[in-house]
Motif scaffolding. Structure first.
Motif, PDB file in Angstrom:
ATOM      1  N   MET A 276       0.849  -1.183   0.000  1.00 30.07           N
ATOM      2  CA  MET A 276       0.000   0.000   0.000  1.00 30.07           C
ATOM      3  C   MET A 276       0.885   1.233   0.000  1.00 30.07           C
ATOM      4  SD  MET A 276      -3.255  -0.532  -0.008  1.00 30.07           S
ATOM      5  CE  MET A 276      -3.773   1.082   0.557  1.00 30.07           C
ATOM      6  N   GLY A 277       0.275   2.378  -0.222  1.00 31.88           N
ATOM      7  CA  GLY A 277       1.027   3.620  -0.164  1.00 31.88           C
ATOM      8  C   GLY A 277       0.888   4.392  -1.456  1.00 31.88           C
ATOM      9  N   THR A 278       1.882   5.199  -1.749  1.00 29.21           N
ATOM     10  CA  THR A 278       1.833   6.076  -2.918  1.00 29.21           C
ATOM     11  C   THR A 278       3.047   5.822  -3.794  1.00 29.21           C
ATOM     12  OG1 THR A 278       0.730   7.739  -1.563  1.00 29.21           O
ATOM     13  CG2 THR A 278       1.619   8.471  -3.670  1.00 29.21           C
ATOM     14  N   HIS A 279       2.819   5.619  -5.071  1.00 32.19           N
ATOM     15  CA  HIS A 279       3.907   5.392  -6.024  1.00 32.19           C
ATOM     16  C   HIS A 279       4.914   6.534  -5.942  1.00 32.19           C
ATOM     17  CE1 HIS A 279       2.025   1.947  -7.929  1.00 32.19           C
ATOM     18  NE2 HIS A 279       0.902   2.621  -8.063  1.00 32.19           N
ATOM     19  N   GLY A 280       6.194   6.164  -5.970  1.00 33.08           N
ATOM     20  CA  GLY A 280       7.244   7.169  -5.922  1.00 33.08           C
ATOM     21  C   GLY A 280       7.814   7.371  -4.535  1.00 33.08           C
ATOM     22  N   TYR A 281       7.046   7.025  -3.504  1.00 34.21           N
ATOM     23  CA  TYR A 281       7.500   7.192  -2.118  1.00 34.21           C
ATOM     24  C   TYR A 281       7.772   5.856  -1.431  1.00 34.21           C
ATOM     25  CZ  TYR A 281       5.611  11.949  -2.623  1.00 34.21           C
ATOM     26  OH  TYR A 281       5.338  13.218  -3.056  1.00 34.21           O
ATOM     27  N   ALA A 282       7.154   4.788  -1.899  1.00 30.51           N
ATOM     28  CA  ALA A 282       7.277   3.486  -1.247  1.00 30.51           C
ATOM     29  C   ALA A 282       8.681   2.923  -1.426  1.00 30.51           C
ATOM     30  CB  ALA A 282       6.238   2.525  -1.810  1.00 30.51           C
ATOM     31  N   ALA A 283       9.223   2.331  -0.368  1.00 26.74           N
ATOM     32  CA  ALA A 283      10.572   1.769  -0.394  1.00 26.74           C
ATOM     33  C   ALA A 283      10.625   0.540  -1.303  1.00 26.74           C
ATOM     34  CB  ALA A 283      11.004   1.395   1.021  1.00 26.74           C
ATOM     35  N   PRO A 284      11.760   0.330  -1.987  1.00 30.16           N
ATOM     36  CA  PRO A 284      11.848  -0.785  -2.965  1.00 30.16           C
ATOM     37  C   PRO A 284      11.631  -2.157  -2.337  1.00 30.16           C
ATOM     38  CG  PRO A 284      14.008   0.225  -2.571  1.00 30.16           C
ATOM     39  CD  PRO A 284      12.996   1.126  -1.974  1.00 30.16           C
ATOM     40  N   GLU A 285      12.138  -2.384  -1.102  1.00 31.93           N
ATOM     41  CA  GLU A 285      11.959  -3.703  -0.487  1.00 31.93           C
ATOM     42  C   GLU A 285      10.497  -3.986  -0.172  1.00 31.93           C
ATOM     43  OE1 GLU A 285      12.369  -0.839   2.880  1.00 31.93           O
ATOM     44  OE2 GLU A 285      13.476  -1.191   1.024  1.00 31.93           O
ATOM     45  N   TYR A 286       9.754  -2.941   0.117  1.00 36.50           N
ATOM     46  CA  TYR A 286       8.329  -3.110   0.415  1.00 36.50           C
ATOM     47  C   TYR A 286       7.546  -3.400  -0.864  1.00 36.50           C
ATOM     48  CZ  TYR A 286       3.615  -1.930   2.044  1.00 36.50           C
ATOM     49  OH  TYR A 286       2.275  -1.961   2.330  1.00 36.50           O
ATOM     50  N   VAL A 287       7.883  -2.690  -1.930  1.00 34.73           N
ATOM     51  CA  VAL A 287       7.183  -2.873  -3.207  1.00 34.73           C
ATOM     52  C   VAL A 287       7.403  -4.276  -3.753  1.00 34.73           C
ATOM     53  CG1 VAL A 287       7.064  -2.097  -5.612  1.00 34.73           C
ATOM     54  CG2 VAL A 287       7.241  -0.416  -3.772  1.00 34.73           C
ATOM     55  N   LYS A 295      12.512   1.270   8.636  1.00 33.97           N
ATOM     56  CA  LYS A 295      13.313   2.095   7.735  1.00 33.97           C
ATOM     57  C   LYS A 295      12.712   2.213   6.338  1.00 33.97           C
ATOM     58  CE  LYS A 295      17.720   1.935  10.132  1.00 33.97           C
ATOM     59  NZ  LYS A 295      19.170   1.663  10.038  1.00 33.97           N
ATOM     60  N   SER A 296      11.575   1.564   6.122  1.00 31.12           N
ATOM     61  CA  SER A 296      10.825   1.842   4.894  1.00 31.12           C
ATOM     62  C   SER A 296      10.306   3.274   4.932  1.00 31.12           C
ATOM     63  CB  SER A 296       9.671   0.848   4.738  1.00 31.12           C
ATOM     64  OG  SER A 296      10.134  -0.483   4.667  1.00 31.12           O
ATOM     65  N   ASP A 297       9.967   3.759   6.128  1.00 33.59           N
ATOM     66  CA  ASP A 297       9.562   5.158   6.287  1.00 33.59           C
ATOM     67  C   ASP A 297      10.709   6.107   5.973  1.00 33.59           C
ATOM     68  OD1 ASP A 297       6.967   4.582   7.060  1.00 33.59           O
ATOM     69  OD2 ASP A 297       7.371   4.746   9.208  1.00 33.59           O
ATOM     70  N   VAL A 298      11.937   5.680   6.315  1.00 35.95           N
ATOM     71  CA  VAL A 298      13.104   6.531   6.081  1.00 35.95           C
ATOM     72  C   VAL A 298      13.292   6.783   4.590  1.00 35.95           C
ATOM     73  CG1 VAL A 298      15.607   6.756   6.430  1.00 35.95           C
ATOM     74  CG2 VAL A 298      14.188   5.681   8.193  1.00 35.95           C
ATOM     75  N   TYR A 299      13.007   5.764   3.781  1.00 39.47           N
ATOM     76  CA  TYR A 299      13.096   5.935   2.326  1.00 39.47           C
ATOM     77  C   TYR A 299      12.126   7.023   1.860  1.00 39.47           C
ATOM     78  CZ  TYR A 299      13.257   4.852  -2.666  1.00 39.47           C
ATOM     79  OH  TYR A 299      13.411   4.947  -4.025  1.00 39.47           O
ATOM     80  N   GLY A 300      10.880   6.962   2.327  1.00 41.45           N
ATOM     81  CA  GLY A 300       9.904   7.981   1.953  1.00 41.45           C
ATOM     82  C   GLY A 300      10.344   9.367   2.386  1.00 41.45           C
ATOM     83  N   PHE A 301      10.985   9.444   3.552  1.00 38.54           N
ATOM     84  CA  PHE A 301      11.497  10.736   4.012  1.00 38.54           C
ATOM     85  C   PHE A 301      12.564  11.258   3.048  1.00 38.54           C
ATOM     86  CE2 PHE A 301      14.098  13.625   6.479  1.00 38.54           C
ATOM     87  CZ  PHE A 301      13.151  14.387   7.157  1.00 38.54           C
ATOM     88  N   GLY A 302      13.413  10.361   2.562  1.00 38.96           N
ATOM     89  CA  GLY A 302      14.431  10.767   1.592  1.00 38.96           C
ATOM     90  C   GLY A 302      13.829  11.326   0.317  1.00 38.96           C
ATOM     91  N   GLN A 372      17.683  -1.517   3.145  1.00 44.42           N
ATOM     92  CA  GLN A 372      17.092  -0.788   4.272  1.00 44.42           C
ATOM     93  C   GLN A 372      18.037  -0.687   5.467  1.00 44.42           C
ATOM     94  OE1 GLN A 372      15.799  -2.056   7.368  1.00 44.42           O
ATOM     95  NE2 GLN A 372      16.307  -4.220   7.052  1.00 44.42           N
ATOM     96  N   LYS A 373      18.893  -1.674   5.678  1.00 38.02           N
ATOM     97  CA  LYS A 373      19.806  -1.641   6.811  1.00 38.02           C
ATOM     98  C   LYS A 373      20.836  -0.519   6.681  1.00 38.02           C
ATOM     99  CE  LYS A 373      19.510  -6.565   7.985  1.00 38.02           C
ATOM    100  NZ  LYS A 373      20.267  -7.841   8.124  1.00 38.02           N
ATOM    101  N   ALA A 374      21.103  -0.084   5.467  1.00 40.98           N
ATOM    102  CA  ALA A 374      22.107   0.958   5.242  1.00 40.98           C
ATOM    103  C   ALA A 374      21.559   2.370   5.482  1.00 40.98           C
ATOM    104  CB  ALA A 374      22.651   0.858   3.814  1.00 40.98           C
ATOM    105  N   ARG A 375      20.249   2.480   5.643  1.00 45.54           N
ATOM    106  CA  ARG A 375      19.659   3.799   5.871  1.00 45.54           C
ATOM    107  C   ARG A 375      19.826   4.222   7.332  1.00 45.54           C
ATOM    108  NH1 ARG A 375      14.271   1.440   3.225  1.00 45.54           N
ATOM    109  NH2 ARG A 375      15.162   0.964   1.171  1.00 45.54           N
ATOM    110  N   PRO A 376      19.903   5.515   7.597  1.00 51.74           N
ATOM    111  CA  PRO A 376      19.997   5.972   8.981  1.00 51.74           C
ATOM    112  C   PRO A 376      18.665   5.811   9.696  1.00 51.74           C
ATOM    113  CG  PRO A 376      19.754   7.844   7.514  1.00 51.74           C
ATOM    114  CD  PRO A 376      19.899   6.626   6.627  1.00 51.74           C
ATOM    115  N   SER A 377      18.700   5.825  11.011  1.00 50.16           N
ATOM    116  CA  SER A 377      17.454   5.850  11.778  1.00 50.16           C
ATOM    117  C   SER A 377      16.901   7.270  11.730  1.00 50.16           C
ATOM    118  CB  SER A 377      17.708   5.447  13.225  1.00 50.16           C
ATOM    119  OG  SER A 377      18.471   6.453  13.887  1.00 50.16           O
ATOM    120  N   MET A 378      15.629   7.428  12.065  1.00 56.12           N
ATOM    121  CA  MET A 378      15.053   8.769  12.057  1.00 56.12           C
ATOM    122  C   MET A 378      15.633   9.622  13.181  1.00 56.12           C
ATOM    123  SD  MET A 378      13.351   9.173   9.379  1.00 56.12           S
ATOM    124  CE  MET A 378      13.027  10.878   9.811  1.00 56.12           C
TER     125      MET A 378
END
Length: 439
Positions: A276-287, A295-302, A372-378
């Motif tokens: 679920m979510g919005t195209h363009g913001y969803a993290a690749p591992e989730y899609v 850290k899927s949220d962190v991708y959207g923040f980026g 996702q593990k390579a992304r920083p925490s919020m």
């Protein structure tokens, strides 16, 4: 259809009982903060969603006194005022009250529209005993589209999460209405609407956001996400995007629309769910896998950071084919400060500290790591952004070079609009004298 409606009534009835049993005092919340309102989001989803519950009893347990929500972890130092309330303190509004507040849901009160339904601006008169207060509270009223089953689930999720979560960077849910087939939610009003409108909107009422305000908004949104991620029962927001970041009168950012949010215990590395979510913001591992991580949220923040830098949407079919996906297009520009200037939002008019912009770009790039593990925490994102907020724009002073018959400055003549007319005339005269000497 009747069976579906009856099941919906059963689930909602159990949810309402859970709300009522969680607190003996479902009193109207205070109205001191009503100067701020929730708008709407326009979600483009890939499929339908469901709550992270398997039964109506699961829904009520999330609200009751034995809720799976726990207190924030001891390491949560990302912003003052955040807490998980022991009991929900939502007000139950009647449909008649909300109908009056929105002038019978008149079209000129519509703030926006999303998959859930329409959002209206309203004014609610609070009662003191048998009298009405003279000061009405301005609110946002989200009205469910009666034909939307997805909307029912999102209504439930909003009540579950925002009924208990309290933080300066989360939109405040004031109450709800459940009457016959009518489902509504009442939020605080956010005067300046969504970040999306300010970045991409057009019209005389939309003013470009200066650099310091953009950074303030990014910090506020990051604090909101960090708060969700650092509770013992982590909350994964799942739909982080510019339209879900709302702004109050002072441009304080608040996350709205928790219809797709999920809970994940500390023991869980991820939650498996329908995409679920919005195209363009969803993290690749989730899609690709349906595995949802914090850290899927962190991708959207980026993605949103890149939008704030460039002033361009994450996806735009009107751009050339190789530029339609913003992240894929600009990644090579984010590591080079010279290239970065070529994609910075022209509405900034060059008025931003280049050092801070370069570091925000690099931060965005780390948030967009494929793994996702390579992304920083919020929490790490918050710290980085707060440090960057101390970097101010330096006035553009021309740097001198060896005298040249063509240009007295290393990088050419400074734009005239940055200087007085006296200096501009001196430059013209100096250039003319140098040119004559050269001949």
């Amino acid at each position: 259809m009747k069976v579906v409606l009856n099941l919906r009534k059963i689930n909602l009835a159990v949810l309402i009982m859970g709300l009522c049993s969680s607190s003996t005092n479902i009193a109207p919340p205070t109205t001191a903060n009503h100067s701020s309102v929730a708008g709407s989001s326009q979600t483009t989803t890939t499929t339908t969603t469901s709550l992270n519950t398997n039964s109506s009893s699961g829904i009520s347990s999330n609200i009751s006194g034995n809720s799976r929500f726990s207190s924030p972890s001891s390491g949560d130092d990302v912003g003052p005022g955040g807490q998980i309330l022991p009991h929900s303190n939502l007000k139950m509004y009647t449909f008649a009250e909300l109908k009056t507040a929105t002038k019978n849901f008149r079209n000129d009160t519509i703030l926006g529209e999303g998959g859930f339904g329409k959002v209206y601006k309203g004014r609610i008169e609070e009662k003191t005993g048998s009298k009405l207060n003279s000061n009405a509270s301005v609110v946002a009223v989200k009205k469910l589209n009666s034909e939307s089953m997805q909307g029912v689930e999102e209504w439930q999720a909003e009540v579950i999460f925002l009924g208990r979560l309290s933080h300066p960077n989360l939109v405040k849910l004031l109450g709800y209405c459940y009457e016959d087939e009518e489902l509504l939610l009442v939020y605080e009003f956010m005067q300046r609407g969504s970040l999306e409108n300010h970045l991409f909107g057009r019209g005389s009422t939309i003013q470009p956001l200066p650099w310091d305000i953009r950074l303030k908004i990014a910090i506020g949104a990051a604090r909101g996400l960090a708060f969700l991620h650092t509770s013992d029962e982590k909350v994964i927001y799942r739909d982080f995007k510019a339209s879900n970041i709302l702004l109050d009168g002072s441009y304080n950012a608040k996350l709205s629309d928790f219809g797709l949010a999920k809970m994940a215990s500390v023991s869980q590395s991820h939650v498996t769910t329908r995409v679920m979510g919005t195209h363009g913001y969803a993290a690749p591992e989730y899609v690709t896998t349906g595995h949802l991580y914090v850290k899927s949220d962190v991708y959207g923040f980026g993605v949103v950071l890149v939008e704030m830098l460039t002033g361009m949407r994450a996806l735009d079919d009107e751009r050339p084919p190789n530029q339609r996906n913003l992240v894929e297009w600009v990644k090579p520009y984010l590591t080079n400060h010279r290239k970065l200037k070529n994609i910075m939002d022209p509405l900034l008019e060059g008025r931003y500290p280049s050092k801070a912009a370069s570091q925000v770009a690099r931060l965005a790039l780390t948030c967009l790591e494929p793994e996702q593990k390579a992304r920083p925490s919020m929490q790490e994102v918050v710290v980085t952004l707060e440090q960057l907020s101390g970097i101010k724009e330096r006035p553009k002073v021309p740097r001198m070079q060896h005298p040249s018959p063509r240009s007295p400055y290393r990088y050419g003549q400074q734009p005239l609009h940055h200087r007085s007319t006296v200096h501009a005339k001196d430059d013209v005269n100096r250039q003319r004298r140098d040119a004559l000497k050269g001949t």
